[in-house]
Design a protein around this motif. Sequence first.
Motif, short mmCIF file in Angstrom:
data_model
loop_
_atom_site.label_atom_id
_atom_site.label_comp_id
_atom_site.label_asym_id
_atom_site.label_seq_id
_atom_site.Cartn_x
_atom_site.Cartn_y
_atom_site.Cartn_z
N ASP A 103 45.89 58.21 -6.83
CA ASP A 103 44.60 58.82 -6.52
C ASP A 103 44.42 60.02 -7.43
O ASP A 103 45.40 60.66 -7.84
CB ASP A 103 44.54 59.28 -5.06
N GLU A 122 41.25 67.55 -11.02
CA GLU A 122 42.63 67.31 -11.43
C GLU A 122 42.68 66.64 -12.80
O GLU A 122 41.74 65.96 -13.21
CB GLU A 122 43.35 66.40 -10.43
N GLN A 140 40.38 56.11 -6.78
CA GLN A 140 41.40 55.45 -5.97
C GLN A 140 41.80 54.17 -6.70
O GLN A 140 40.99 53.26 -6.87
CB GLN A 140 40.87 55.12 -4.57
N THR A 167 38.17 62.87 -3.43
CA THR A 167 38.90 61.93 -4.27
C THR A 167 37.90 61.21 -5.17
O THR A 167 36.96 60.58 -4.69
CB THR A 167 39.66 60.90 -3.42
N THR A 220 38.79 69.52 2.35
CA THR A 220 39.60 68.67 1.48
C THR A 220 38.89 68.47 0.15
O THR A 220 37.66 68.48 0.07
CB THR A 220 39.84 67.30 2.13
N THR A 221 39.68 68.30 -0.91
CA THR A 221 39.12 68.06 -2.24
C THR A 221 38.71 66.59 -2.35
O THR A 221 39.50 65.71 -2.01
CB THR A 221 40.17 68.38 -3.32
N GLN A 245 42.05 63.60 -7.63
CA GLN A 245 41.11 64.46 -6.93
C GLN A 245 40.17 65.15 -7.92
O GLN A 245 40.46 65.23 -9.12
CB GLN A 245 41.86 65.52 -6.12
N ARG A 246 39.09 65.66 -7.41
CA ARG A 246 38.13 66.38 -8.24
C ARG A 246 38.81 67.59 -8.90
O ARG A 246 39.50 68.36 -8.24
CB ARG A 246 36.94 66.85 -7.40
N SER A 275 37.34 65.77 -13.55
CA SER A 275 38.67 65.16 -13.50
C SER A 275 38.91 64.42 -14.81
O SER A 275 38.01 63.72 -15.30
CB SER A 275 38.77 64.19 -12.33
#
Length: 216
Positions: free
Chosen positions: A62, A67, A10, A7, A4-5, A64-65, A212
């Motif tokens: 949220d 994004e 948040q 987060t 998973t990428t 993600q890395r 990000s």
Amino acid sequence: MKPTTPTVIQFQNISKRYNLGMTRTSLPTAAYQWGRSLLKPAKSQERQKKQYLWALKDVSFDLQRGESLALIGPNGAGKTTILKLLAGITTPTSGNIQINGKLSALIELGAGFHPDLSGRENIFLNGAILGLTRAEVQRKFDEIVAFSELEQFIDTPVKRYSSGMAVRLGFAVAASIDPDILLVDEVLAVGDAAFRQKCMERIRSMLNQGTSIIFV
């Protein structure tokens, strides 16, 4: 199993309320206003309600890395408020913000700069605010100055810079610390088209490297 990428942000159920019309008053004036509120409680309560502005109500997202997220909307929609909350400039009225990684922000023109200090001195000041040691800033100094294209003015007090020059220096410092998260407000609208294009190329490079980014 596919990994998973991570987060990096948040932003959970965030609301932000600002107080309006709050001014300093003398003790006699405050006593007079308090007395009037006792005599006319209904009107006092009505005025009290008008003293608040909800910039945000129950906003969640949220990030993600790697994004990017663009915040769009009319003036007063709360876009800059979100950036200020993420940068820790202000705190939410309710909700929870979790930041996982090193964050750099370019939110307000000249933020983090002292007008009486030179561009050189402000690079070290701004770097310290962003969490860099003096040695780290020294290693990145030539890169920052070259990107800003302000070699000729680096020992000039920032108060003599144009708005475009201040943006050049601010972006060069903010982008140089290799942040995990970069926040960029509308300040890049100031200045010439060639430098804006240069900034966008740098931003694309940062995205490719996993940074990000949140834009307004």
